[in-house]
Design an enzyme around this catalytic site. Structure first.
Site, PDB file in Angstrom:
ATOM      1  N   TYR A 270      43.753  63.535  69.387  1.00  0.00           N
ATOM      2  CA  TYR A 270      43.048  64.632  68.726  1.00  0.00           C
ATOM      3  C   TYR A 270      41.557  64.578  69.058  1.00  0.00           C
ATOM      4  O   TYR A 270      40.950  65.597  69.414  1.00  0.00           O
ATOM      5  CB  TYR A 270      43.270  64.535  67.227  1.00  0.00           C
ATOM      6  CG  TYR A 270      42.639  65.654  66.436  1.00  0.00           C
ATOM      7  CD1 TYR A 270      43.221  66.916  66.388  1.00  0.00           C
ATOM      8  CD2 TYR A 270      41.462  65.449  65.709  1.00  0.00           C
ATOM      9  CE1 TYR A 270      42.657  67.946  65.651  1.00  0.00           C
ATOM     10  CE2 TYR A 270      40.884  66.471  64.979  1.00  0.00           C
ATOM     11  CZ  TYR A 270      41.483  67.718  64.955  1.00  0.00           C
ATOM     12  OH  TYR A 270      40.909  68.730  64.226  1.00  0.00           O
TER      13      TYR A 270
ATOM     14  N   SER B 268      35.691  69.566  66.079  1.00  0.00           N
ATOM     15  CA  SER B 268      35.928  68.750  64.893  1.00  0.00           C
ATOM     16  C   SER B 268      34.842  67.703  64.780  1.00  0.00           C
ATOM     17  O   SER B 268      34.222  67.318  65.784  1.00  0.00           O
ATOM     18  CB  SER B 268      37.291  68.051  65.004  1.00  0.00           C
ATOM     19  OG  SER B 268      37.452  67.059  64.006  1.00  0.00           O
TER      20      SER B 268
END
Length: 256
Positions: A156, A143
Site C-alpha cells: 500500500y 495517503s
C-alpha cells in the site's frame, strides 16, 4: 453567489462511498457537473438519486480503474454528456496488509493495479480533454503512508508513494497546458476502507478506533467531508498557484 466550481465538469473515481462520495456532494453543492465512477453500482445509484434530487447535474459510469477500456469509456461518456472536463479526482483505491515475505504476489499486483495504474490510466485518458477544455486540475488520493512507514503496509505504501512521485512529474509535464496536478495525503478517515483494516488486523472497530485515537494529535479520526474540503481547494481556482505538491490531511499524524 456562484459556487467555486460553477461551470466546471469533474470526474471522480471511487465515488460511491467515503471520501469520493463526500467530495461528490461538496463539488455538486459548489456548482460542478459530475461524472461519478465506481465498481459498486448499487451505492453509486443511490448517490446519483440523492444528488439528482438536490438539483445536481450528474451521471455515472461503472468502471474498474485498473482496466484501460473501462477508464477510457468513462472519460468518453463524460465528454459525450457534458462536452468538457476540467477536474479529475482520481480517488479510487484499495488497501491490504502483509509482509513482503508472506503476501501473495497477486495481492501486491492488485494493489498496484488499482492505486497506481488506475490513477495513471485516469490521467492518461482525462488530461487531453482537460487541456482542450482550457486547463484545470488533476488530484490524486495518496495517503499519509506515502510519507511515513507502517508495519505490514509495504504494498500500500509503495503504491501511494509512487502517486506522490507521479504527481510531481505530471505537474511539470502539463503546466504549460494550464493543468495543475496535486495529491492529497489523508490520514485515518472514517471510511469503509479504514474499518476493513480493523478486520484484517483481527480487531473490532471499537478496538481499532481507540488505538488510532490514542496516537492522533488532534484526538479524533477525520471525517470524509474534511478531506473533501481539501479536494475542493485543489479543484478550484483557490489553488490557482498550487501544483506538484501534496496536501496532508491527517490530524497531525505525520508531524509526530
Amino acid at each position: 453567489m456562484a459556487g467555486r466550481l460553477e461551470g466546471k465538469v469533474a470526474l471522480i473515481t471511487g465515488a460511491a462511498s467515503g471520501i469520493g462520495a463526500a467530495s461528490a456532494r461538496l463539488f455538486a453543492a459548489e456548482g460542478a457537473s459530475l461524472m461519478l465512477v465506481d465498481t459498486d453500482c448499487q451505492a453509486l445509484a443511490s448517490l446519483i438519486e440523492e444528488l439528482t434530487r438536490s438539483g445536481a447535474s450528474v451521471t455515472s459510469s461503472q468502471a474498474d480503474v485498473a482496466k484501460p477500456t473501462e477508464v477510457a469509456a468513462a472519460v468518453d461518456a463524460t465528454i459525450a454528456r457534458f462536452g468538457h472536463l476540467h477536474v479529475l479526482f482520481a480517488n479510487a483505491g484499495i488497501s491490504s496488509r502483509g509482509l513482503v515475505t508472506e503476501m501473495p504476489i497477486e495481492d501486491f499486483d492488485r494493489i498496484i493495479a488499482v492505486n497506481l495504474r488506475g490513477a495513471f490510466l485516469c490521467a492518461r485518458y482525462a488530461i487531453p480533454f482537460i487541456a482542450r477544455s482550457g486547463g484545470g486540475s488533476v488530484i490524486f488520493t495518496a495517503s499519509e503512508l506515502a510519507l511515513v512507514g507502517a508495519p505490514g503496509a509495504a504494498a500500500y505504501s509503495a503504491s501511494k508513494a509512487a502517486l506522490v512521485g507521479m504527481t510531481r512529474a505530471l505537474a511539470l509535464d502539463h503546466a504549460r497546458e494550464g493543468i495543475r496536478v496535486n495529491s492529497l495525503c489523508p490520514g485515518a478517515v472514517d471510511t469503509p476502507l479504514l474499518w476493513r483494516s480493523a478486520q484484517r488486523l483481527g480487531m473490532t472497530v471499537e478496538q481499532y478506533r481507540a488505538e488510532i485515537i490514542s496516537r492522533m494529535p488532534l484526538g479524533r479520526i477525520g471525517q470524509p467531508e474534511e478531506v473533501a474540503r481539501a479536494a475542493l481547494f485543489l479543484a478550484s481556482n483557490d489553488s490557482s498557484f498550487v501544483t506538484g505538491t501534496t496536501l496532508v490531511v491527517d490530524g497531525g499524524w505525520t508531524a509526530r
